[in-house]
Design a protein around this motif. Structure first.
Motif, short mmCIF file in Angstrom:
data_model
loop_
_atom_site.label_atom_id
_atom_site.label_comp_id
_atom_site.label_asym_id
_atom_site.label_seq_id
_atom_site.Cartn_x
_atom_site.Cartn_y
_atom_site.Cartn_z
N TYR A 28 0.83 -1.20 0.00
CA TYR A 28 0.00 0.00 0.00
C TYR A 28 0.87 1.26 0.00
O TYR A 28 0.63 2.20 -0.77
CB TYR A 28 -0.94 0.00 1.21
N ASN A 29 1.89 1.27 0.86
CA ASN A 29 2.79 2.43 0.92
C ASN A 29 3.52 2.63 -0.41
O ASN A 29 3.73 3.77 -0.84
CB ASN A 29 3.81 2.27 2.05
N ARG A 30 3.89 1.55 -1.08
CA ARG A 30 4.55 1.67 -2.38
C ARG A 30 3.60 2.30 -3.40
O ARG A 30 4.00 3.18 -4.16
CB ARG A 30 5.00 0.29 -2.87
N LEU A 31 2.34 1.87 -3.42
CA LEU A 31 1.37 2.45 -4.35
C LEU A 31 1.14 3.93 -4.06
O LEU A 31 1.05 4.74 -4.99
CB LEU A 31 0.04 1.68 -4.28
N VAL A 32 1.10 4.29 -2.79
CA VAL A 32 0.92 5.70 -2.42
C VAL A 32 2.13 6.51 -2.86
O VAL A 32 1.99 7.62 -3.39
CB VAL A 32 0.67 5.84 -0.90
N ARG A 33 3.34 5.98 -2.67
CA ARG A 33 4.56 6.69 -3.10
C ARG A 33 4.59 6.86 -4.61
O ARG A 33 4.95 7.93 -5.13
CB ARG A 33 5.81 5.95 -2.65
N LEU A 34 4.21 5.83 -5.35
CA LEU A 34 4.19 5.92 -6.81
C LEU A 34 3.15 6.93 -7.29
O LEU A 34 3.39 7.70 -8.22
CB LEU A 34 3.92 4.54 -7.43
N ARG A 35 2.00 6.96 -6.64
CA ARG A 35 0.96 7.92 -7.00
C ARG A 35 1.44 9.34 -6.69
O ARG A 35 1.22 10.27 -7.49
CB ARG A 35 -0.33 7.61 -6.24
N ALA B 45 3.96 7.81 -14.46
CA ALA B 45 2.60 7.27 -14.65
C ALA B 45 2.64 5.81 -15.07
O ALA B 45 1.84 5.00 -14.59
CB ALA B 45 1.86 8.11 -15.70
N GLN B 46 3.58 5.45 -15.94
CA GLN B 46 3.68 4.06 -16.37
C GLN B 46 4.13 3.15 -15.23
O GLN B 46 3.63 2.03 -15.09
CB GLN B 46 4.60 3.94 -17.57
N SER B 47 5.05 3.62 -14.39
CA SER B 47 5.47 2.81 -13.23
C SER B 47 4.29 2.59 -12.28
O SER B 47 4.08 1.47 -11.78
CB SER B 47 6.60 3.51 -12.47
N TYR B 48 3.54 3.63 -12.05
CA TYR B 48 2.36 3.53 -11.19
C TYR B 48 1.33 2.57 -11.79
O TYR B 48 0.80 1.69 -11.11
CB TYR B 48 1.76 4.92 -10.98
N ASN B 49 1.08 2.73 -13.09
CA ASN B 49 0.10 1.86 -13.76
C ASN B 49 0.54 0.40 -13.73
O ASN B 49 -0.30 -0.49 -13.53
CB ASN B 49 -0.14 2.32 -15.20
N GLN B 50 1.82 0.13 -13.92
CA GLN B 50 2.31 -1.24 -13.84
C GLN B 50 2.12 -1.80 -12.43
O GLN B 50 1.74 -2.96 -12.26
CB GLN B 50 3.79 -1.31 -14.21
N ALA B 51 2.40 -0.98 -11.43
CA ALA B 51 2.30 -1.44 -10.04
C ALA B 51 0.86 -1.80 -9.68
O ALA B 51 0.63 -2.79 -8.97
CB ALA B 51 2.83 -0.38 -9.09
N ILE B 52 -0.12 -1.02 -10.15
CA ILE B 52 -1.50 -1.34 -9.77
C ILE B 52 -2.06 -2.50 -10.59
O ILE B 52 -3.12 -3.03 -10.25
CB ILE B 52 -2.44 -0.12 -9.87
N ARG B 53 -1.37 -2.91 -11.65
CA ARG B 53 -1.82 -4.07 -12.44
C ARG B 53 -1.19 -5.38 -11.97
O ARG B 53 -1.67 -6.45 -12.30
CB ARG B 53 -1.49 -3.86 -13.92
N GLN B 54 -0.07 -5.31 -11.25
CA GLN B 54 0.64 -6.52 -10.84
C GLN B 54 -0.10 -7.23 -9.71
O GLN B 54 -0.57 -6.60 -8.78
CB GLN B 54 2.05 -6.18 -10.38
N PHE B 55 -0.19 -8.55 -9.86
CA PHE B 55 -0.77 -9.35 -8.79
C PHE B 55 0.32 -9.60 -7.77
O PHE B 55 1.46 -9.84 -8.14
CB PHE B 55 -1.29 -10.69 -9.35
N PRO B 56 0.06 -9.53 -6.52
CA PRO B 56 -1.17 -9.34 -5.76
C PRO B 56 -1.46 -7.89 -5.40
O PRO B 56 -2.47 -7.60 -4.78
CB PRO B 56 -0.94 -10.17 -4.51
N ARG C 194 -7.51 -2.38 -6.21
CA ARG C 194 -8.97 -2.42 -6.34
C ARG C 194 -9.65 -2.12 -5.02
O ARG C 194 -10.63 -1.39 -4.96
CB ARG C 194 -9.42 -3.77 -6.87
N LEU C 195 -9.11 -2.67 -3.95
CA LEU C 195 -9.70 -2.48 -2.64
C LEU C 195 -9.69 -1.02 -2.21
O LEU C 195 -10.67 -0.51 -1.66
CB LEU C 195 -8.95 -3.34 -1.60
N PHE C 196 -8.60 -0.31 -2.49
CA PHE C 196 -8.46 1.08 -2.06
C PHE C 196 -8.75 2.10 -3.17
O PHE C 196 -8.56 3.29 -2.97
CB PHE C 196 -7.06 1.32 -1.48
N GLY C 197 -9.20 1.64 -4.31
CA GLY C 197 -9.63 2.55 -5.37
C GLY C 197 -8.53 3.25 -6.14
O GLY C 197 -8.73 4.36 -6.63
N PHE C 198 -7.36 2.63 -6.27
CA PHE C 198 -6.30 3.21 -7.08
C PHE C 198 -6.66 3.03 -8.56
O PHE C 198 -6.80 1.91 -9.02
CB PHE C 198 -4.96 2.51 -6.81
N GLN C 199 -6.81 4.15 -9.27
CA GLN C 199 -7.17 4.12 -10.69
C GLN C 199 -5.92 4.34 -11.54
O GLN C 199 -4.98 5.00 -11.11
CB GLN C 199 -8.19 5.23 -10.99
#
Length: 192
Positions: A21-28, A158-169, A175-180
């Protein structure tokens, strides 16, 4: 013994979730910072264009449709309208730097400004003007090229962020926290 295994697995899952979660927030946040730098350069372009408009058009065109038959007045009027459109698109993108539609509107309005600038330069700047049309075009191209590294940095973020939100898990957390997904400005400021 299995109870300890469940607790350890739950703790590992919790720590992984917090880290992801912290990684996604930093990328955003990196996308927003990269857009702030690009925004500053785009505002410079906008201010330069608007500063070059004739005094009569700086507050908006004061012409009737019949007066727009004059090619010079029409060219300056289109440039003024395109600069206003870019100002609105920049404000929208500034408010939502990750929004795909806002970035698409920004690219389209910047392209409209570039087209209007080319027409104004060809139709409205007399050959003996000071500064000359060539000097004005050189300055415009310098402003466009100054934004290229900022555009690349924004698109990379933007591409790094988009890749991160597409990677499983991590995509489950996204999806849970609404990262678009974030929009990019791939065509913005390309010199021609």
């Amino acid at each position: 013994m299995w109870v300890w295994g469940v607790w350890i697995a739950a703790a590992l899952l919790l720590f992984w979730g917090i880290g992801a979660y912290n990684r996604l927030v930093r990328l955003r946040a990196a996308v927003a910072r990269a857009f702030a730098a690009l925004d500053e350069q785009l505002v410079r372009q906008l201010v330069w264009i608007q500063g070059g408009l004739p005094e009569a058009l700086r507050d908006g065109p004061h012409t009737t449709p019949g007066e727009l038959n004059d090619e010079v007045t029409a060219a300056w009027g289109r440039l003024h309208a395109a600069s206003e459109q870019l100002a609105v698109a920049l404000a929208q993108a500034r408010a939502q730097p990750l929004d795909v539609a806002a970035m698409a509107a920004l690219v389209m309005s910047h392209e409209a400004l570039r087209t209007a600038w080319a027409h104004a330069l060809a139709d409205a700047v007399p050959p003996d003007a000071v500064p000359s049309a060539d000097r004005l075009q050189a300055r415009w191209m310098r402003l466009l090229h100054q934004s290229l590294p900022l555009r690349a940095a924004f698109n990379d973020a933007a591409q790094s962020y988009n890749q991160a939100i597409r990677q499983f898990p991590a995509s489950l957390l996204a999806r849970l926290f609404g990262f678009q997904p974030a929009g990019t400005v791939t065509r913005l400021a390309e010199g021609r």
